[in-house]
Structures are given as structure tokens and as C-alpha cells.
Design a protein around this motif. Sequence first.
Motif, PDB file in Angstrom:
ATOM      1  N   THR A   1       0.812  -1.222   0.000  1.00 14.35           N
ATOM      2  CA  THR A   1       0.000   0.000   0.000  1.00 14.35           C
ATOM      3  C   THR A   1       0.845   1.273   0.000  1.00 14.35           C
ATOM      4  N   ARG A   2       2.141   1.156   0.340  1.00 12.44           N
ATOM      5  CA  ARG A   2       2.999   2.338   0.295  1.00 12.44           C
ATOM      6  C   ARG A   2       3.066   2.905  -1.126  1.00 12.44           C
ATOM      7  N   VAL A   3       2.859   2.053  -2.127  1.00 12.38           N
ATOM      8  CA  VAL A   3       2.855   2.511  -3.520  1.00 12.38           C
ATOM      9  C   VAL A   3       1.775   3.567  -3.723  1.00 12.38           C
ATOM     10  N   LEU A   4       0.596   3.343  -3.160  1.00  7.00           N
ATOM     11  CA  LEU A   4      -0.502   4.304  -3.320  1.00  7.00           C
ATOM     12  C   LEU A   4      -0.143   5.636  -2.677  1.00  7.00           C
ATOM     13  N   GLU A   5       0.509   5.595  -1.524  1.00  9.83           N
ATOM     14  CA  GLU A   5       0.915   6.825  -0.853  1.00  9.83           C
ATOM     15  C   GLU A   5       1.909   7.604  -1.720  1.00  9.83           C
ATOM     16  N   LYS A   6       2.824   6.904  -2.356  1.00  9.39           N
ATOM     17  CA  LYS A   6       3.841   7.563  -3.180  1.00  9.39           C
ATOM     18  C   LYS A   6       3.257   8.101  -4.487  1.00  9.39           C
ATOM     19  N   LEU A   7       2.300   7.381  -5.062  1.00 10.56           N
ATOM     20  CA  LEU A   7       1.722   7.812  -6.340  1.00 10.56           C
ATOM     21  C   LEU A   7       0.809   9.014  -6.187  1.00 10.56           C
ATOM     22  N   GLY A   8       0.029   9.064  -5.115  1.00  6.41           N
ATOM     23  CA  GLY A   8      -0.976  10.106  -4.993  1.00  6.41           C
ATOM     24  C   GLY A   8      -2.047   9.930  -6.066  1.00  6.41           C
ATOM     25  N   HIS A   9      -2.717  11.021  -6.409  1.00  4.44           N
ATOM     26  CA  HIS A   9      -3.769  10.945  -7.441  1.00  4.44           C
ATOM     27  C   HIS A   9      -3.124  10.825  -8.818  1.00  4.44           C
ATOM     28  N   VAL A  10      -3.620   9.890  -9.613  1.00  8.01           N
ATOM     29  CA  VAL A  10      -3.127   9.695 -10.981  1.00  8.01           C
ATOM     30  C   VAL A  10      -4.321   9.762 -11.935  1.00  8.01           C
ATOM     31  N   GLU A  11      -4.241  10.636 -12.919  1.00  7.78           N
ATOM     32  CA  GLU A  11      -5.305  10.775 -13.908  1.00  7.78           C
ATOM     33  C   GLU A  11      -5.293   9.576 -14.854  1.00  7.78           C
ATOM     34  N   LYS A  12      -6.451   8.993 -15.109  1.00  6.19           N
ATOM     35  CA  LYS A  12      -6.542   7.842 -16.013  1.00  6.19           C
ATOM     36  C   LYS A  12      -6.696   8.347 -17.449  1.00  6.19           C
ATOM     37  N   ASP A  13      -5.568   8.518 -18.118  1.00  6.99           N
ATOM     38  CA  ASP A  13      -5.574   9.079 -19.468  1.00  6.99           C
ATOM     39  C   ASP A  13      -5.170   8.065 -20.537  1.00  6.99           C
ATOM     40  N   ILE A  14      -5.053   6.789 -20.151  1.00  9.84           N
ATOM     41  CA  ILE A  14      -4.726   5.737 -21.119  1.00  9.84           C
ATOM     42  C   ILE A  14      -5.897   4.750 -21.129  1.00  9.84           C
ATOM     43  N   PRO A  15      -6.628   4.619 -22.213  1.00 15.25           N
ATOM     44  CA  PRO A  15      -7.788   3.719 -22.224  1.00 15.25           C
ATOM     45  C   PRO A  15      -7.422   2.266 -21.910  1.00 15.25           C
ATOM     46  N   ALA A  16      -6.337   1.776 -22.519  1.00 14.11           N
ATOM     47  CA  ALA A  16      -5.941   0.379 -22.304  1.00 14.11           C
ATOM     48  C   ALA A  16      -4.425   0.279 -22.458  1.00 14.11           C
ATOM     49  N   SER A  17      -3.830  -0.622 -21.675  1.00 11.80           N
ATOM     50  CA  SER A  17      -2.382  -0.751 -21.720  1.00 11.80           C
ATOM     51  C   SER A  17      -1.944  -2.204 -21.557  1.00 11.80           C
ATOM     52  N   PHE A  18      -0.714  -2.427 -21.985  1.00 15.21           N
ATOM     53  CA  PHE A  18       0.042  -3.616 -21.589  1.00 15.21           C
ATOM     54  C   PHE A  18       1.346  -3.087 -20.991  1.00 15.21           C
ATOM     55  N   VAL A  19       1.596  -3.434 -19.733  1.00 18.64           N
ATOM     56  CA  VAL A  19       2.800  -2.989 -19.042  1.00 18.64           C
ATOM     57  C   VAL A  19       3.574  -4.235 -18.635  1.00 18.64           C
ATOM     58  N   GLY A  20       4.665  -4.496 -19.334  1.00 18.25           N
ATOM     59  CA  GLY A  20       5.404  -5.719 -19.023  1.00 18.25           C
ATOM     60  C   GLY A  20       6.503  -5.988 -20.024  1.00 18.25           C
ATOM     61  N   GLY A  21       7.198  -7.079 -19.790  1.00 15.49           N
ATOM     62  CA  GLY A  21       8.333  -7.426 -20.627  1.00 15.49           C
ATOM     63  C   GLY A  21       7.956  -8.329 -21.786  1.00 15.49           C
ATOM     64  N   ILE A  22       8.801  -8.275 -22.793  1.00 19.88           N
ATOM     65  CA  ILE A  22       8.678  -9.161 -23.946  1.00 19.88           C
ATOM     66  C   ILE A  22      10.008  -9.894 -24.065  1.00 19.88           C
ATOM     67  N   SER A  23       9.977 -11.197 -23.827  1.00 24.55           N
ATOM     68  CA  SER A  23      11.213 -11.981 -23.862  1.00 24.55           C
ATOM     69  C   SER A  23      10.896 -13.396 -24.323  1.00 24.55           C
ATOM     70  N   ARG A  24      11.925 -14.243 -24.371  1.00 27.80           N
ATOM     71  CA  ARG A  24      11.718 -15.630 -24.793  1.00 27.80           C
ATOM     72  C   ARG A  24      10.791 -16.366 -23.832  1.00 27.80           C
ATOM     73  N   HIS A  25      10.726 -15.917 -22.572  1.00 30.15           N
ATOM     74  CA  HIS A  25       9.833 -16.557 -21.613  1.00 30.15           C
ATOM     75  C   HIS A  25       8.376 -16.177 -21.841  1.00 30.15           C
ATOM     76  N   HIS A  26       8.140 -15.137 -22.653  1.00 32.20           N
ATOM     77  CA  HIS A  26       6.783 -14.668 -22.938  1.00 32.20           C
ATOM     78  C   HIS A  26       6.412 -14.879 -24.402  1.00 32.20           C
ATOM     79  N   GLY A  27       7.142 -15.764 -25.068  1.00 27.64           N
ATOM     80  CA  GLY A  27       6.997 -15.910 -26.515  1.00 27.64           C
ATOM     81  C   GLY A  27       5.583 -16.166 -26.994  1.00 27.64           C
ATOM     82  N   LYS A  28       4.821 -16.931 -26.237  1.00 28.19           N
ATOM     83  CA  LYS A  28       3.462 -17.259 -26.665  1.00 28.19           C
ATOM     84  C   LYS A  28       2.535 -16.050 -26.644  1.00 28.19           C
ATOM     85  N   ALA A  29       2.923 -14.997 -25.924  1.00 30.12           N
ATOM     86  CA  ALA A  29       2.040 -13.837 -25.781  1.00 30.12           C
ATOM     87  C   ALA A  29       2.179 -12.835 -26.918  1.00 30.12           C
ATOM     88  N   VAL A  30       3.292 -12.862 -27.632  1.00 26.79           N
ATOM     89  CA  VAL A  30       3.532 -11.837 -28.654  1.00 26.79           C
ATOM     90  C   VAL A  30       2.435 -11.799 -29.719  1.00 26.79           C
TER      91      VAL A  30
END
Length: 377
Positions: A193-222
Motif C-alpha cells: 500500500t505504500r505505492v498508493l501513498e507515493k503515487l498520490g492521485h493519478v489521472e486515467k488518461d490511457i484507455p488500455a495498456s500492456f505494461v510488461g516485458g517481452i522476452s523468450r519466456h513470454h513468446g506465446k504472448a507476442v
Amino acid sequence: MKIAILDTYYPAFLTAQYEKTPSLKALPYLPQRERLLDECFGTSDFYSRHLNALGWDAQDLVVNCLPLQEAWAKENKIAYSRLALHLPHRFFRLPLIGRSLASLPGLVEIAVAQIKKTRPDVLYCQDLSFFPPKMLRSLREHVGLIVGQIACPLPPDDFLREYDLILTSFPHFVPRLRAQGIASEYFRIGFDTRVLEKLGHVEKDIPASFVGGISRHHGKAVPTLEYLARNTPIQFFGYGAGSLDSSSPILARHHGEVWGLNMYRALARSGITLNRHINVAENNANNMRLYEATGVGTLLLTDRKDNLGELFEVGKEIVVYSTQEEAAELVRYYIDHPDEAIAIASAGQNRTLSEHTYAHRMKELAPILERHYRSKK
């Protein structure tokens, strides 16, 4: 009880921090470590803070951070091999894991000296591949219980056998490890929950996202990510874009690497965020994004897994997809029905904050460690 929590951070994150603040490496060990922990990368101090609150004596060791470890060695007058600490800077942009990382003598020597000086009751390794087996074996006289935690492909067997206990958020790993004669227990990760304290209010200005890595371990997801790039307004953040073919539709919407608080901010800015598990997860949901996305109040759209119902109520707290077509359809639907998206995101956040925080997890972890410690003694 005294516990040393050993972790390694992605080299790209460390490089970015020291390039952003060149004066950081000149700081003494403790304030330098504090600056890194304040970025909330990985599990940061999410374990140690809550274990300390429970009466433990816990400290974090970021053992692959060269400037940090060199500062500790100088302050404690520890001799070490300087070869590893003076290799070309670009070398440390590589994803050093397993035997590659353990072969860097200066880093291993300093970490060993830290553990010998600390003499913890529990050595808790978030990276099972850092210490060569022989080195881990030599630490036994200085440590009561050697514990590892893993949620990625298993290292070679000889790296595993020196651990007294291995915890994993993969339910299917537990019987496999036990079949090898290695004590193992299921232990979930979470959100702080400390993350929420550090972030404060954040405006939702991105309709949809993918936040993450792309590597050989994620090959099926590409293919799924590329399908979404062609059929939805999804935006991409994270590492690994350089591994994509130049014709990939992901590249036009890829906004680069985000680490620590910047990663959480990208999630918090999103109305919907897509999650997918690495190949080794098989049919089980386990990853950090489950809790990070819901924790910051974003609608989580995740790949369907057998055990998801044990973590969240599907359809009310999160939504799931089985195919790329279904994922795209759900992204478009919830963009067009924001009130429904907000309601599910709010329910998901409530579930995470009430059951899946690291304050909850450390109350689960402490008795596990105490029990195995007593059994070993």
C-alpha cells in the motif's frame, strides 16, 4: 529472529537510476540503498518493512548493484576482487542471471562478507541463481536456515539442492520440488500500500495498456499483443521491444521501459490493463501484475488460469480472456462501458487491499520460516 533478504535487480533499472542521478554512487551505503528502495522496484523493502513491524530484524541486500555493494565493502574494510566492478559499463546492461551472475567474483565476495557479518537466522534469497552451490554450502555455518523464493524457470538442480526450503507462487512447482527431496511450500506474492501513498492521485488518461516485458519466456504472448495492437487502442510499456520484428505493430505504440514507481504509474493511468503469464506458469495464475494492477485501481484483464478463482472473483473483481479475439473484444467493450470497468476495478482493488497486501503476506510468511527454522535446529 534476524533475516537477510537477498535480491538482484534488473541491470537496466540500476543503469537508469545511476544515469538519472550520477551523484547517487557517491553516497554512503545506507542512504544509497534507501534511494533504490524508494523507487519500489520489484519487492523493494515490502518484505523487510512488514517483517520488522512483526518484531523481526530484517534487512535488504541488493547484491548485484555494483556502486551500492562497493560502498558497503569500503565502509566495512572488506577486500574483494575488483575485476567485476571495473568491467565496461555496457556489460551490466545484459540480463545477468544464473551462472553468468555467479561468476562475477567481486559481487559474490561482498555478498558473502555481508552475510558473515550479519549472521542471520534466515537467509532469504529472491534469486536462487546468485550463489554458486559451493559458496552457498560454505555459508551454512553462518546462517540458520537458507530459503529461496522463485516464480520463474528453475535453475539447474545443483543450485536448488543447497536450499533448506524453497517457496514459490507456482502451485505446480511445489510437488515437483518435493519429488526431488527439496522442502517446498506455496507462497503467494502481493501488493504494498505504500505505492498508493507515493503515487498520490493519478489521472486515467490511457484507455488500455500492456505494461510488461517481452522476452523468450513470454513468446506465446507476442501474437496476442500484436493482434491487440491491430484491433484496439492499447498502448505498450516495458522492456524487450528491441527483440520484436521491425514490422511489429507493437512498436508504433511502445513507450519504452518503465521501472518501479513509473511502472505503477503507467498501470494507474490505465483504465484497463492486460496481463499474461510467462510460459512456465502453465495453467496457474501467480504473477505480480495481478496484484499491482488491481492494487492501483485498474481493471485487470488477465489470461484465464485454473486457480484464478482462489485469488479473485472472475467477472466481478477481474475479467479474463482465453483467446486474442476475446481479449480484443473485452478491451473494446470496457472502453465503451467505463462505468462497468470502474465498478470491477474498484472491487478488484478492494479485494487486493483486504487480502493480498504484503502486510498480509508477511503474517503468512513469518510462521512458515519459524517452523522450518525450529525443525532444522
